[in-house]
Every structure is written in C-alpha cells, then in structure tokens.
Design an enzyme around this catalytic site. Sequence first.
Site, PDB file in Angstrom:
ATOM      1  N   ALA A  11       0.860  -1.188   0.000  1.00  6.26           N
ATOM      2  CA  ALA A  11       0.000   0.000   0.000  1.00  6.26           C
ATOM      3  C   ALA A  11       0.895   1.237   0.000  1.00  6.26           C
ATOM      4  CB  ALA A  11      -0.890  -0.014   1.233  1.00  6.26           C
ATOM      5  N   ASN A  12       0.455   2.273  -0.655  1.00  6.16           N
ATOM      6  CA  ASN A  12       1.133   3.581  -0.726  1.00  6.16           C
ATOM      7  C   ASN A  12       2.403   3.613  -1.571  1.00  6.16           C
ATOM      8  OD1 ASN A  12      -0.774   5.031   0.686  1.00  6.16           O
ATOM      9  ND2 ASN A  12       0.046   4.339   2.640  1.00  6.16           N
ATOM     10  N   THR A  70     -15.775  -0.914  -5.090  1.00 11.74           N
ATOM     11  CA  THR A  70     -16.900   0.011  -5.301  1.00 11.74           C
ATOM     12  C   THR A  70     -16.755   0.703  -6.658  1.00 11.74           C
ATOM     13  OG1 THR A  70     -16.830   0.413  -2.911  1.00 11.74           O
ATOM     14  CG2 THR A  70     -18.245   1.847  -4.217  1.00 11.74           C
ATOM     15  N   ASP A 124     -11.396   2.561  -5.621  1.00 16.06           N
ATOM     16  CA  ASP A 124     -11.381   3.937  -5.136  1.00 16.06           C
ATOM     17  C   ASP A 124     -10.214   4.195  -4.192  1.00 16.06           C
ATOM     18  OD1 ASP A 124     -13.677   4.587  -6.558  1.00 16.06           O
ATOM     19  OD2 ASP A 124     -14.982   3.859  -4.959  1.00 16.06           O
TER      20      ASP A 124
HETATM   21  C1  LIG Z   1     -30.883  -1.719   1.972  1.00 21.55           C
HETATM   22  C2  LIG Z   1     -29.906  -1.376   0.891  1.00 21.55           C
HETATM   23  C3  LIG Z   1     -28.769  -0.550   1.389  1.00 21.55           C
HETATM   24  C4  LIG Z   1     -27.945  -0.024   0.260  1.00 21.55           C
HETATM   25  C5  LIG Z   1     -27.090   1.133   0.692  1.00 21.55           C
HETATM   26  C6  LIG Z   1     -26.532   1.770  -0.508  1.00 21.55           C
HETATM   27  C7  LIG Z   1     -25.712   2.984  -0.205  1.00 21.55           C
HETATM   28  C8  LIG Z   1     -24.599   3.018  -1.181  1.00 21.55           C
HETATM   29  C9  LIG Z   1     -23.854   4.295  -1.225  1.00 21.55           C
HETATM   30  C10 LIG Z   1     -22.512   4.021  -1.788  1.00 21.55           C
HETATM   31  C11 LIG Z   1     -21.655   5.240  -1.825  1.00 21.55           C
HETATM   32  C12 LIG Z   1     -20.302   4.878  -2.232  1.00 21.55           C
HETATM   33  C13 LIG Z   1     -19.346   5.992  -2.097  1.00 21.55           C
HETATM   34  C14 LIG Z   1     -17.960   5.471  -2.398  1.00 21.55           C
HETATM   35  C15 LIG Z   1     -17.165   5.001  -1.479  1.00 21.55           C
HETATM   36  C16 LIG Z   1     -15.821   4.391  -1.803  1.00 21.55           C
HETATM   37  O1  LIG Z   1     -14.862   5.414  -1.858  1.00 21.55           O
HETATM   38  C17 LIG Z   1     -15.430   3.407  -0.706  1.00 21.55           C
HETATM   39  C18 LIG Z   1     -14.109   2.690  -1.060  1.00 21.55           C
HETATM   40  O2  LIG Z   1     -14.256   1.968  -2.261  1.00 21.55           O
HETATM   41  P1  LIG Z   1     -13.208   0.822  -2.741  1.00 21.55           P
HETATM   42  O3  LIG Z   1     -11.831   1.336  -2.552  1.00 21.55           O
HETATM   43  O4  LIG Z   1     -13.503   0.562  -4.196  1.00 21.55           O
HETATM   44  O5  LIG Z   1     -13.425  -0.353  -1.871  1.00 21.55           O
HETATM   45  N1  LIG Z   1     -16.475   2.411  -0.580  1.00 21.55           N
HETATM   46  C19 LIG Z   1     -17.228   2.306   0.519  1.00 21.55           C
HETATM   47  O6  LIG Z   1     -17.007   2.979   1.496  1.00 21.55           O
HETATM   48  C20 LIG Z   1     -18.361   1.300   0.498  1.00 21.55           C
HETATM   49  C21 LIG Z   1     -19.608   1.833   1.158  1.00 21.55           C
HETATM   50  C22 LIG Z   1     -20.681   0.798   1.098  1.00 21.55           C
HETATM   51  C23 LIG Z   1     -21.823   1.135   1.995  1.00 21.55           C
HETATM   52  C24 LIG Z   1     -22.847   0.058   2.049  1.00 21.55           C
HETATM   53  N1  LIG Z   2       0.305  -4.326  -3.368  1.00 19.42           N
HETATM   54  C1  LIG Z   2      -0.547  -3.909  -2.428  1.00 19.42           C
HETATM   55  N2  LIG Z   2      -0.702  -4.602  -1.271  1.00 19.42           N
HETATM   56  C2  LIG Z   2      -1.586  -4.195  -0.347  1.00 19.42           C
HETATM   57  N3  LIG Z   2      -2.362  -3.090  -0.454  1.00 19.42           N
HETATM   58  C3  LIG Z   2      -2.240  -2.369  -1.579  1.00 19.42           C
HETATM   59  C4  LIG Z   2      -1.342  -2.731  -2.624  1.00 19.42           C
HETATM   60  N4  LIG Z   2      -1.444  -1.824  -3.622  1.00 19.42           N
HETATM   61  C5  LIG Z   2      -2.364  -0.927  -3.207  1.00 19.42           C
HETATM   62  N5  LIG Z   2      -2.854  -1.233  -1.996  1.00 19.42           N
HETATM   63  C6  LIG Z   2      -3.882  -0.552  -1.188  1.00 19.42           C
HETATM   64  O1  LIG Z   2      -5.086  -1.317  -1.261  1.00 19.42           O
HETATM   65  C7  LIG Z   2      -6.173  -0.475  -0.920  1.00 19.42           C
HETATM   66  C8  LIG Z   2      -7.435  -0.935  -1.591  1.00 19.42           C
HETATM   67  O2  LIG Z   2      -7.238  -0.899  -2.960  1.00 19.42           O
HETATM   68  P1  LIG Z   2      -8.371  -0.795  -4.061  1.00 19.42           P
HETATM   69  O3  LIG Z   2      -7.689  -0.986  -5.373  1.00 19.42           O
HETATM   70  O4  LIG Z   2      -9.136   0.435  -3.881  1.00 19.42           O
HETATM   71  O5  LIG Z   2      -9.275  -2.082  -3.783  1.00 19.42           O
HETATM   72  P2  LIG Z   2     -10.737  -2.229  -3.139  1.00 19.42           P
HETATM   73  O6  LIG Z   2     -11.655  -1.455  -4.020  1.00 19.42           O
HETATM   74  O7  LIG Z   2     -10.999  -3.695  -3.192  1.00 19.42           O
HETATM   75  O8  LIG Z   2     -10.688  -1.664  -1.758  1.00 19.42           O
HETATM   76  C9  LIG Z   2      -5.752   0.912  -1.310  1.00 19.42           C
HETATM   77  O9  LIG Z   2      -5.919   1.756  -0.220  1.00 19.42           O
HETATM   78  C10 LIG Z   2      -4.289   0.798  -1.710  1.00 19.42           C
HETATM   79  O10 LIG Z   2      -3.519   1.785  -1.043  1.00 19.42           O
END
Ligand SMILES: CCCCCCCCCCCCC/C=C/[C@@H](O)[C@H](COP(=O)(O)O)NC(=O)CCCCC
Ligand SMILES: Nc1ncnc2c1ncn2[C@@H]1O[C@H](COP(=O)(O)OP(=O)(O)O)[C@@H](O)[C@H]1O
Length: 572
Positions: free
Chosen positions: A167-168, A235, A191
Amino acid sequence: MEIDLRLESSLWVGKKRYKAVLTGWHFQWTEVDKNNREKKTTLVPVSELIALEKGQVEILPRKSVEDTDKDFTVFYVKRSSSGGSYGLLWQFGRIQFSCASRALRDQWTSHLRAALKTHSPSRPHRLLVFINPYGGKKKGRNIYHSLVAPLFELAGITSHVIVTERANQARDHLLKKDLSGFDGVVCVGGDGMFSEIMHGMIGRTQQEAGLSENDLNVTLQPCHLHIGIIPAGSTDCVCFATVGVNDPVTSALHIIIGDSQPLDVCSAHHPTEPVRYSVSLLGYGFYGDVLAESERHRWMGPLRYDFSGFMVYLSSRSYAGVVHYLPADPLLSSPRDNTRCLSGCSVCSKSTERLFPHSTVSESVHSFQCSQYRSDRSEAGWVSVAGRFRCVSFTCMSSSCPRSPLGLSPSAHLADGTGDLILVRESHPLGFLKFLHRHTSSEDQFDLPFVEVHRVKAFRFSLPPGEEEDSLEDMESEAARERENQESPQCRMDSETKSRTGSEQQLTDRAKGDWSREKSLFCGPCCTEAPAVSVWNCDGEILPFSEIQGRVHGQLVHLYARGIEDKAACVG
Ligand SMILES: CCCCCCCCCCCCC/C=C/[C@@H](O)[C@H](COP(=O)(O)O)NC(=O)CCCCC
Ligand SMILES: Nc1ncnc2c1ncn2[C@@H]1O[C@H](COP(=O)(O)OP(=O)(O)O)[C@@H](O)[C@H]1O
Ligand SMILES: [Ca+2]
C-alpha cells in the site's frame, strides 16, 4: 496556415461500395446500393478515431492479415447501450476499406492522420500505469494485460507498468520519482487505489509549487497530469460517476482519445494529522462504521461492504456532533434541483470561468481564490447544526456506483467547486432503512423528515461541547495510562461512554483498526451502550479522528473521462 483536410471518394468494404467523406472534424461513410441510393451512414468524430493502419489489421492478437497496398483499417469508438447500465459502454469498432488505387489509399491515410493531429491534440503518448493486484476480485493484472494493454499498443501509447507490492507505493512513487516524459497516470484498481494516486499527484504538484498542503487557507495548485481509471476494485465509484459504467475497455478508450474531465476535491484537515483528500465520500457514522467493520472481512472481497452494511445497520448507532457549513451560492444550483451533471454540464462549465477567470494567469487565480476563501472563513455566512446523527456524509460528486446507480447525491456536480453535505439525524431504524434503500432506486432519499442536504463550499464537524477530542497523541498516551489501570477491558463500554475518556478510547481503538474492545456489534450485557464516537470513511480509508474541517478545491484534478453521456442524445 489552415490545412484543407477535406477528402471524399468511393471506398469498398468487401463488395459493398461506400461514399466516404472526411470533413476535418468528422469521418463518415455511407453505403451506396447498385442504384446509387444512399443507405445507412456511420459518422465518427475524428477525436474518436482510435487508430489507423495501412493494410488489413486485426487486434487481439494483433496481426496484419493481408497487407494489400490498396487497403487501410480504421479503429474507432463505437457506443452501445446494452447491459442496462447507467451510462454508455464504449467498444472499439473496426472497418477495413479498399481503395481504387494505392495513391488514393495513401491520400486517405495521410489526411486522416493529419486530421487526428489537428483535432485530437491532447492524446497521451506515454503513460505511467499502477496496478493494485489485490484490489476488488484481484483481477487487476489480468484486466490490464488482456483488455487494456493491446488497445494502448494499437493506439501507439507506450506505458511503464508498476504492479504494486505494498500500500502507498504508488503514492510514494508519484511524490518522489522523476515523472518527466509522462503524459498521464493510470490507476488499475478501486477507489482506495485512486485515492492513493490522487494523494501522490496533489502532493507532488504542491511540493513543486512550494505550497503547504496542510494549510487549510492555501489554494492548491491544480495537477497537470491526467489520471485514468481502469476499474478493478470493490466500489469503483469514481470511475462509475465520471464515465457512467465500470468497464475496462470503455475507460481505456477514454484514456486513448485523451478525454478530460475536471474533478472537485475536498481536503480534510485535522490539526495534528496530514491533510487527506476525498472525491467520493467523506462519511462519519454509518459509512465510517461500515468501513471499519469491513476491514475485518476483506477476505470476502467486494461483498464485505454488503455484509458490514447489514451488521452496522442492525447495530442502529447514532453519534452526537456539531456540523458547521458554508453554503454555496443557491442561485447557481441546488442538491434538490433534480438535474443531473452530464457530459458538457453547463453548471460545471460556468464554474470553470468562475474558478479560473483568467485561466492562463495562475498567480492571479491563486490570490483571488485565497482572498475569497479567507473572507469566507470568518463566521459570516456559516450555519451550524447540532444533534445526534446516524451519518454525516460529504461528497464532491454524485458518487453513483453499481450499488447506488444515482448515488449519494444524484444532482451533485463533478466540477462546480462545491460538495453536498448530507445530514441524517437519529431516526427510527425503519426510517433509516428507507433512506438507505432509496439509494438503490430513483426515489428521493432526501425527501424524508430526518434528512437534510446542503450544497456547500466548506464544512467542519466537531464533537459536542465538553466532548471535544484531544490530539491523537494525547489520546494514545491517555489510552496507555488507562490500559495500565484498567480492571476489566471488556467492561470498558459499560463505563461512562459519554465521558471524554470513553470517547477518546473508542476513537483511538478505531483509529488503529482495533475493534476488539467492542468485541462485536452485539456484544451482550457488558456492552449495552453504543460507542460515543465514529471514524471517517475517506474514499475507503479510515481517518483516525472525529473532528475535521473540509474545504472543496474546485477542479483540482483531471481525469481521462468526459462525464456521463446522455443516452438519449448519443444512441439513436
Ligand atoms: C438496503 C440497501 C442498502 C444499500 C445502501 C446503498 C448505499 C450506497 C452508497 C454508496 C456510496 C459509495 C461511495 C464510495 C465510497 C468508496 O470510496 C469506498 C471505497 O471503495 P473501494 O476502494 O472501491 O473499496 N467504498 C465504501 O465505502 C463502500 C460503502 C458501502 C456502503 C454500504
Ligand atoms: N500491493 C498492495 N498490497 C496491499 N495493499 C495495496 C497494494 N497496492 C495498493 N494497496 C492498497 O489497497 C487499498 C485498496 O485498494 P483498491 O484498489 O481500492 O481495492 P478495493 O476497491 O478492493 O478496496 C488501497 O488503499 C491501496 O492503497
Ligand atoms: Ca462538485
């Protein structure tokens, strides 16, 4: 001197004759039948041509099928509305033309190349690509090499690929390494990975400009390198909200043609912590708790959010706090005006003029914005709301994603220099469920008595008077002292949770990702009271503090995207 790029002639595809016309901005071909009647026309903006090759060329695998000297192959962007997705899927179209002579073929290829150079000047030639091999379903590497790399190669883009090992790593690379020669950066991940890259890019830009990014009053310098996102996370909200679909080929094509979409960024400040940036979600309460809970279930992949969402919902928590916000100009737009920020959005375009009135003179922009913000920072114009909240969410854009196709704030704008602050007060659990459920449909989630939404330029969140947090270090040392004295760790939650000590302990635990003291969300008789504090979810990263100040920086980064295309206008 203006070169005349216009060209018109008959061309053949197999046995069919076409009337082909290049106007400069557009290339079109119309089938002509034996009676000279014109049939269907395909019109492609020159800016959406992907590549042009002499001969008959195939990709995937890429090879010259037949190099006849009268043929040329055109690759172009083809839209499709299939899949019921929210935006438009882009695919690559391919057509092989035969000319009457080699001279005509050479005339076509040179005219098309010249038109591309003239009308599509901002295409990238060299890209720095970061792949998170562990994001989402762990398919990032495969997605890049099988779907994206062949298209980059076809379009003549060279790329330097780094598969991250920690990470990072991407953030640190962008902060420290030589970036000369690169036209843009590509993020293959979710994200969280995008956020890492954005932090690196913003940090690098401020370093080079000699600006202190931790200072809330500083107007940050926009980043000059574009970022492309190949969705491969859980997400993938930033990709979905700026392109309309989570599809690697669509995103790769936006990168190839050098599309440009400015994006607002919110900086989140705490006195003792480095600044953090957010574009999709700064969420306290429900979304903070879901993220913290989900980190314990990362092995579930993207499903961890659904599971954790369900668990956190059942725990039915709310948190006390005071929210202050600086409203944006209500005459420009409102979060309840039922509009959508689509490709070419007029609200965002007008904001560009407002944010950068003399766009080439960066110095004057800097001082203009700075003085404007400083005067706003006086209490004049700020509004405050106190209470208990199930969640306090802030987003600079709609934050639409497959889970919520219209997003957290469906009328928010990608690049208007504002964000939407959503306050959900303590309510009956079924009311909160209704609120959440409305995110999955087109019903208005703001049309509920316990929900308010404000379009703002800045905000701050504090714990109620008497419960303010100390610095994290104070909290950690106090926590250590307490641990030495404590009788039974499991009874921690029984003690005065509303006392400073209780809140701070919980915040320290959560900041460290240590939820063991809470045992589980339903931990029985010794933990009947809800914790007093939550954490912030900053685009998928836990922020280890409750009290923050946020400020929107209009159009701070640029993506290889164009916003969501209006389906009705684009597919006939
Ligand atoms: C009864 C049904 C409930 C459904 C709830 C739906 C609400 C969804 C809103 C989602 C907003 C997402 C905003 C984005 C957040 C992302 O930055 C964050 C990290 O994503 P990633 O790195 O790809 O994993 N995602 C979240 O925090 C997930 C939130 C999910 C909440 C249910
Ligand atoms: N090689 C790695 N090993 C572990 N974590 C990592 C690596 N490369 C990136 N990351 C971290 O993984 C986290 C999640 O990554 P992301 O691609 O958003 O996946 P997800 O959507 O499944 O959370 C990020 O905060 C990033 O900093
Ligand atoms: Ca915005």
